[in-house]
Design a protein around this motif. Sequence first.
Motif, PDB file in Angstrom:
ATOM      1  N   ILE A  61      59.419 -18.336  68.938  1.00 39.78           N
ATOM      2  CA  ILE A  61      59.837 -16.838  68.421  1.00 39.78           C
ATOM      3  C   ILE A  61      61.266 -17.020  68.812  1.00 39.78           C
ATOM      4  CG2 ILE A  61      59.651 -14.358  68.490  1.00 39.78           C
ATOM      5  CD1 ILE A  61      56.653 -14.503  69.294  1.00 39.78           C
ATOM      6  N   THR A  62      61.900 -16.281  67.410  1.00 42.09           N
ATOM      7  CA  THR A  62      63.414 -16.215  67.829  1.00 42.09           C
ATOM      8  C   THR A  62      64.064 -14.769  67.368  1.00 42.09           C
ATOM      9  OG1 THR A  62      64.807 -18.660  67.467  1.00 42.09           O
ATOM     10  CG2 THR A  62      65.927 -16.504  67.306  1.00 42.09           C
ATOM     11  N   ASP A  63      63.808 -13.803  68.926  1.00 39.04           N
ATOM     12  CA  ASP A  63      64.580 -12.648  68.285  1.00 39.04           C
ATOM     13  C   ASP A  63      65.985 -12.747  68.190  1.00 39.04           C
ATOM     14  OD1 ASP A  63      64.925  -9.618  68.104  1.00 39.04           O
ATOM     15  OD2 ASP A  63      63.303  -9.926  69.497  1.00 39.04           O
ATOM     16  N   THR A  64      66.824 -12.267  67.154  1.00 33.32           N
ATOM     17  CA  THR A  64      68.326 -12.261  67.387  1.00 33.32           C
ATOM     18  C   THR A  64      68.371 -11.278  66.558  1.00 33.32           C
ATOM     19  OG1 THR A  64      70.303 -12.792  67.639  1.00 33.32           O
ATOM     20  CG2 THR A  64      68.017 -13.538  66.378  1.00 33.32           C
ATOM     21  N   ASN A  65      69.808 -10.387  66.075  1.00 34.17           N
ATOM     22  CA  ASN A  65      70.670 -10.431  65.209  1.00 34.17           C
ATOM     23  C   ASN A  65      71.882 -11.138  64.551  1.00 34.17           C
ATOM     24  OD1 ASN A  65      72.868  -8.598  63.727  1.00 34.17           O
ATOM     25  ND2 ASN A  65      71.460  -7.280  64.391  1.00 34.17           N
ATOM     26  N   GLY A  66      71.210 -11.169  63.034  1.00 37.25           N
ATOM     27  CA  GLY A  66      71.863 -12.128  61.997  1.00 37.25           C
ATOM     28  C   GLY A  66      71.268 -12.521  60.825  1.00 37.25           C
ATOM     29  N   SER A  67      71.344 -12.910  59.926  1.00 39.46           N
ATOM     30  CA  SER A  67      71.343 -13.636  58.228  1.00 39.46           C
ATOM     31  C   SER A  67      71.007 -13.863  57.618  1.00 39.46           C
ATOM     32  CB  SER A  67      72.666 -12.603  57.626  1.00 39.46           C
ATOM     33  OG  SER A  67      73.480 -13.544  57.428  1.00 39.46           O
ATOM     34  N   VAL A  68      69.563 -13.859  56.673  1.00 31.52           N
ATOM     35  CA  VAL A  68      68.416 -15.498  56.453  1.00 31.52           C
ATOM     36  C   VAL A  68      68.911 -15.139  54.900  1.00 31.52           C
ATOM     37  CG1 VAL A  68      67.028 -15.470  58.051  1.00 31.52           C
ATOM     38  CG2 VAL A  68      66.460 -13.668  56.690  1.00 31.52           C
ATOM     39  N   THR A  69      69.196 -16.488  54.299  1.00 33.27           N
ATOM     40  CA  THR A  69      68.980 -16.271  52.641  1.00 33.27           C
ATOM     41  C   THR A  69      66.979 -15.971  52.146  1.00 33.27           C
ATOM     42  OG1 THR A  69      71.125 -16.812  52.289  1.00 33.27           O
ATOM     43  CG2 THR A  69      70.094 -17.360  51.060  1.00 33.27           C
ATOM     44  N   ILE A  70      67.497 -15.274  51.620  1.00 32.19           N
ATOM     45  CA  ILE A  70      65.645 -15.319  51.602  1.00 32.19           C
ATOM     46  C   ILE A  70      65.259 -16.014  49.573  1.00 32.19           C
ATOM     47  CG2 ILE A  70      63.492 -14.412  51.444  1.00 32.19           C
ATOM     48  CD1 ILE A  70      64.106 -12.602  53.398  1.00 32.19           C
ATOM     49  N   ALA A  71      66.305 -15.395  49.080  1.00 32.33           N
ATOM     50  CA  ALA A  71      65.982 -15.959  47.329  1.00 32.33           C
ATOM     51  C   ALA A  71      67.440 -16.613  46.529  1.00 32.33           C
ATOM     52  CB  ALA A  71      66.349 -13.889  46.619  1.00 32.33           C
ATOM     53  N   ALA A  72      66.744 -17.427  45.701  1.00 31.04           N
ATOM     54  CA  ALA A  72      67.751 -18.379  45.384  1.00 31.04           C
ATOM     55  C   ALA A  72      68.013 -17.316  44.322  1.00 31.04           C
ATOM     56  CB  ALA A  72      67.209 -19.326  45.146  1.00 31.04           C
ATOM     57  N   SER A  73      67.287 -16.498  43.739  1.00 30.47           N
ATOM     58  CA  SER A  73      66.969 -16.065  42.415  1.00 30.47           C
ATOM     59  C   SER A  73      66.610 -14.725  41.825  1.00 30.47           C
ATOM     60  CB  SER A  73      67.310 -16.643  40.926  1.00 30.47           C
ATOM     61  OG  SER A  73      65.790 -17.100  41.347  1.00 30.47           O
ATOM     62  N   ALA A  74      67.187 -13.384  40.893  1.00 34.20           N
ATOM     63  CA  ALA A  74      65.904 -12.230  41.400  1.00 34.20           C
ATOM     64  C   ALA A  74      66.428 -11.997  40.008  1.00 34.20           C
ATOM     65  CB  ALA A  74      66.757 -11.078  42.297  1.00 34.20           C
ATOM     66  N   GLU A  75      65.256 -10.623  39.515  1.00 36.93           N
ATOM     67  CA  GLU A  75      65.756  -9.945  38.772  1.00 36.93           C
ATOM     68  C   GLU A  75      66.281  -8.402  39.022  1.00 36.93           C
ATOM     69  OE1 GLU A  75      62.774 -10.626  35.378  1.00 36.93           O
ATOM     70  OE2 GLU A  75      63.930 -12.610  34.779  1.00 36.93           O
ATOM     71  N   LEU A  76      66.814  -7.855  38.497  1.00 37.34           N
ATOM     72  CA  LEU A  76      67.574  -6.823  38.339  1.00 37.34           C
ATOM     73  C   LEU A  76      66.718  -5.809  37.968  1.00 37.34           C
ATOM     74  CD1 LEU A  76      70.651  -7.128  41.025  1.00 37.34           C
ATOM     75  CD2 LEU A  76      68.026  -6.923  41.835  1.00 37.34           C
ATOM     76  N   PRO A  77      65.632  -4.574  37.956  1.00 39.32           N
ATOM     77  CA  PRO A  77      66.044  -3.347  36.704  1.00 39.32           C
ATOM     78  C   PRO A  77      66.928  -2.171  36.948  1.00 39.32           C
ATOM     79  CG  PRO A  77      63.488  -4.224  37.967  1.00 39.32           C
ATOM     80  CD  PRO A  77      64.260  -4.695  39.045  1.00 39.32           C
ATOM     81  N   VAL A  78      67.128  -2.037  35.636  1.00 34.60           N
ATOM     82  CA  VAL A  78      68.527  -0.877  35.776  1.00 34.60           C
ATOM     83  C   VAL A  78      68.148   0.403  34.572  1.00 34.60           C
ATOM     84  CG1 VAL A  78      70.865  -0.275  35.466  1.00 34.60           C
ATOM     85  CG2 VAL A  78      69.918  -2.298  36.651  1.00 34.60           C
ATOM     86  N   ASP A  79      67.256   1.282  35.475  1.00 35.94           N
ATOM     87  CA  ASP A  79      67.356   2.665  33.796  1.00 35.94           C
ATOM     88  C   ASP A  79      68.607   3.919  34.596  1.00 35.94           C
ATOM     89  OD1 ASP A  79      64.350   2.031  34.043  1.00 35.94           O
ATOM     90  OD2 ASP A  79      63.677   3.033  35.535  1.00 35.94           O
ATOM     91  N   LEU A  80      68.594   3.878  33.070  1.00 36.23           N
ATOM     92  CA  LEU A  80      70.318   4.443  32.762  1.00 36.23           C
ATOM     93  C   LEU A  80      69.282   5.551  31.726  1.00 36.23           C
ATOM     94  CD1 LEU A  80      70.952   1.015  31.567  1.00 36.23           C
ATOM     95  CD2 LEU A  80      72.893   1.947  31.715  1.00 36.23           C
ATOM     96  N   ASP A  81      70.119   6.714  32.410  1.00 42.54           N
ATOM     97  CA  ASP A  81      70.162   7.881  31.255  1.00 42.54           C
ATOM     98  C   ASP A  81      71.174   8.899  30.996  1.00 42.54           C
ATOM     99  OD1 ASP A  81      66.596   8.375  32.252  1.00 42.54           O
ATOM    100  OD2 ASP A  81      67.445   9.646  33.587  1.00 42.54           O
ATOM    101  N   ALA A  82      71.323   8.568  30.252  1.00 40.66           N
ATOM    102  CA  ALA A  82      72.829   9.105  29.407  1.00 40.66           C
ATOM    103  C   ALA A  82      72.545  10.789  29.201  1.00 40.66           C
ATOM    104  CB  ALA A  82      72.952   8.864  28.217  1.00 40.66           C
ATOM    105  N   PHE A  83      73.514  11.515  29.107  1.00 37.31           N
ATOM    106  CA  PHE A  83      73.766  13.220  29.000  1.00 37.31           C
ATOM    107  C   PHE A  83      74.977  13.866  27.806  1.00 37.31           C
ATOM    108  CE2 PHE A  83      71.353  12.192  33.200  1.00 37.31           C
ATOM    109  CZ  PHE A  83      69.747  13.373  32.583  1.00 37.31           C
ATOM    110  N   ALA A  84      74.913  14.762  27.328  1.00 36.77           N
ATOM    111  CA  ALA A  84      75.681  14.983  26.781  1.00 36.77           C
ATOM    112  C   ALA A  84      76.482  15.789  27.400  1.00 36.77           C
ATOM    113  CB  ALA A  84      75.143  16.114  25.191  1.00 36.77           C
ATOM    114  N   SER A  85      77.981  16.339  27.062  1.00 34.52           N
ATOM    115  CA  SER A  85      78.908  16.997  27.520  1.00 34.52           C
ATOM    116  C   SER A  85      78.419  18.282  26.840  1.00 34.52           C
ATOM    117  CB  SER A  85      79.999  16.965  27.053  1.00 34.52           C
ATOM    118  OG  SER A  85      81.201  17.803  27.275  1.00 34.52           O
ATOM    119  N   LEU A  86      78.576  19.395  27.936  1.00 32.42           N
ATOM    120  CA  LEU A  86      78.951  20.971  27.347  1.00 32.42           C
ATOM    121  C   LEU A  86      79.469  20.927  26.212  1.00 32.42           C
ATOM    122  CD1 LEU A  86      78.684  22.457  30.636  1.00 32.42           C
ATOM    123  CD2 LEU A  86      77.027  22.329  29.313  1.00 32.42           C
ATOM    124  N   ARG A  87      80.566  20.213  25.674  1.00 36.13           N
ATOM    125  CA  ARG A  87      81.063  20.555  24.371  1.00 36.13           C
ATOM    126  C   ARG A  87      80.979  20.466  23.368  1.00 36.13           C
ATOM    127  NH1 ARG A  87      84.483  18.753  28.871  1.00 36.13           N
ATOM    128  NH2 ARG A  87      86.428  20.201  29.550  1.00 36.13           N
TER     129      ARG A  87
END
Length: 720
Positions: free
Chosen positions: A190-216
């Motif tokens: 075991i190694t227990d420390t603080n640092g970083s690892v690279t896990i994924a070489a690619s990914a898909e990111l879902p984005v939701d968009l809610d559009a609203f009208a102006s009070l005008r």
Amino acid sequence: MPEVEVAEGMKIDSSVGLRKDSPLAKAGLKKLLPASANFAQNLSLPVDLIQIRSLATAADFESPDQLSDNSTSLIFKGDVNCEVSIRNHNDGCVFEDDGFSPKIEIGQDEVWVGVEVDSLIQAKVKAKANGLGVSVGVQTGADLITYSRIAKGQNGFPKLQDAIIEACSKFGVLLDAASIRSQAPGTVRITDTNGSVTIAASAELPVDLDAFASLRLPLDTPFSIAPSVTLEVTASLKLEGDLVVRCYRVDADTCQLGVYRKRGSTLKLSLDAGAGVSATAKDKDLLAQLLSKAFNASGDSGLSSTRYKELSKIFGDAVDRSLSIAMSASFSSSDIHEAAFLVSVNLRGGEPFATDQAMNAALHGDWTLLANLAEKKQNVTLLRDLTVETTSKKGLIQINLLGFYTFEQISSYLQTSTVLIDENGDLTITDEATAKDLKIVGKSYAEARDQLSKAMMDSFIATAVYKVIGSGLNLDINVSQCYFDYANSMSRNRMLSNLLLVYTLGTAQEGSLDYMLDDPRWLDHVAFTATVTYKNADLMALFFKDSALMTQWGTDELMSLARKTLASLIRPETNLEKARILALQTPEYWAELYERPAGNYAASEVLPSLIKQYAVAVHVDWMEITDWVKAILNVGKALADTLKVMSSSKAKDPRKDPNFKDARKNLANRLGSLAKSNTGTLTRTWGELVQFALSGQRGTVAIDIEAASQTRHLGKAAKA
């Protein structure tokens, strides 16, 4: 004869069990002195009888830097502290069950002895301190641990002193593929420390968009928008924080290799440098993808270079924050080490060179090659990849667009808009005019929170009106409301507020989920999402109890529904809450409040003392409900007038009819009055719920409650 001093004046022969080629032997282990004065008398006892579970020791090495082997880029500096730990059959398993890692159960005929070496590690000149399974900085602290299975022999269990020497002999550091292949079966390094690892070489990111009208209330043809898109990331995801790397040599053929979140810590998951957020490659970056997929815009969409770079950075920050929140919610508990990425490797299968290359990369912080081998399903089996769970979540990134339907081009909207990121990574983009009205220009999200909360409620009503009128003008838009709440550790009251939302939306029976309030697992890393989507007929019911005849709701009907909805979000657990409920649920008391609009309740002979005691809170409830009722009545009347003009207009395009223009102007003025009201300032989620109730609960509801590494999906189809 090599000896190790294990107690003051007491030495044991280490040549019997301590291999000369072991790291501790190379480092010249001379002393392993425990802090406990009673330790010496236990050295001759069988190890299975030892009651002490762990002992901190003062260690002394002739050459501590040899722990890292000369082939690595690491140097051990300063004092090296050690700890010895013992696990037996009564402990059940060597490690706590995280729900993903195969259990290492302890049999009756074995014990496990751990040897831990804690030290400060520094990189050699011009070298980055890798080789521990984690990419770390120039200098960091690290706990290096090896657990070894000590079997019972024909004459019983070995003495404690012999078990310690055997465990010291099997101690090793995760440095490279060779250190894994040479690791003894029945050991865990075991190694227990603080640092970083690279896990994924690619990914898909879902984005939701809610559009609203102006009070005008603009009624021009808007540019198109896709309510949901998926962005493709072709670069790596980086996991940062307190990490634990664990390699369990199961047998001669197999090892399990993984990186874990350390108990009690919070990790950051982000797009690695060059992962597609840079503004220098506009045909590949995330912002360009968003503009293309969501708004059908190409290139920089007409934005200035400076503004494009600014928005690209903001969006990248929002993505990183959303990833971290989503990942944290995927962990089951903060009380244990939990696997973020875990594989099982058949060391005698596959192509040896490719396997060693992947393990070497992993021990230098890059775990993507192991993931690639797992995809090929040869000699590497994926047991868990948290990035897959994280990036596959629907609505991973939420973008709210206020005043969106005021513009005909996305560049005009984004060039001068105000963009804010909340603590969950959600983006709220506000058109310039609305931002000025709200006085949020130049403010942070925390500073603008209250104004934005109210603006979202007002904008929903404006968008509902826009949708109703727009349907007659062939303007097709989506109308939905999204609520999200996340906390590393959610309070009981905050969780109760969320559950009351679930009950009021009708997706679960009242009280059926209350068990979550007293179960720590459901209060740890909680992500709560609720979405309500409305069709045109649903929105008509917001303003008319008879849509066909456009008959408006009465004041008493609206008041009664608003009071009932707000009361459903309060539980009588304090006197203040009891006072609010009493006022909301008693018509006689509510009528008395109406007679005292200034809130001077003390002189009332009708109101009970409890309401008088908490007059401020009760009065705020009264103002919010009263203002909301007035707004719905005012907007409803103007909307009815506008729809009647539209239906009677002879013009091919009613928007060119002078009568329609006058009606629309009056409607816009009525909508503008919302900005001056107090709606949306009080109880969280009340605005969304009262509108849902007013629609006759016709909206389509979808709710996800994620915690304890599990998700409860709740939903309710729209009423016919």
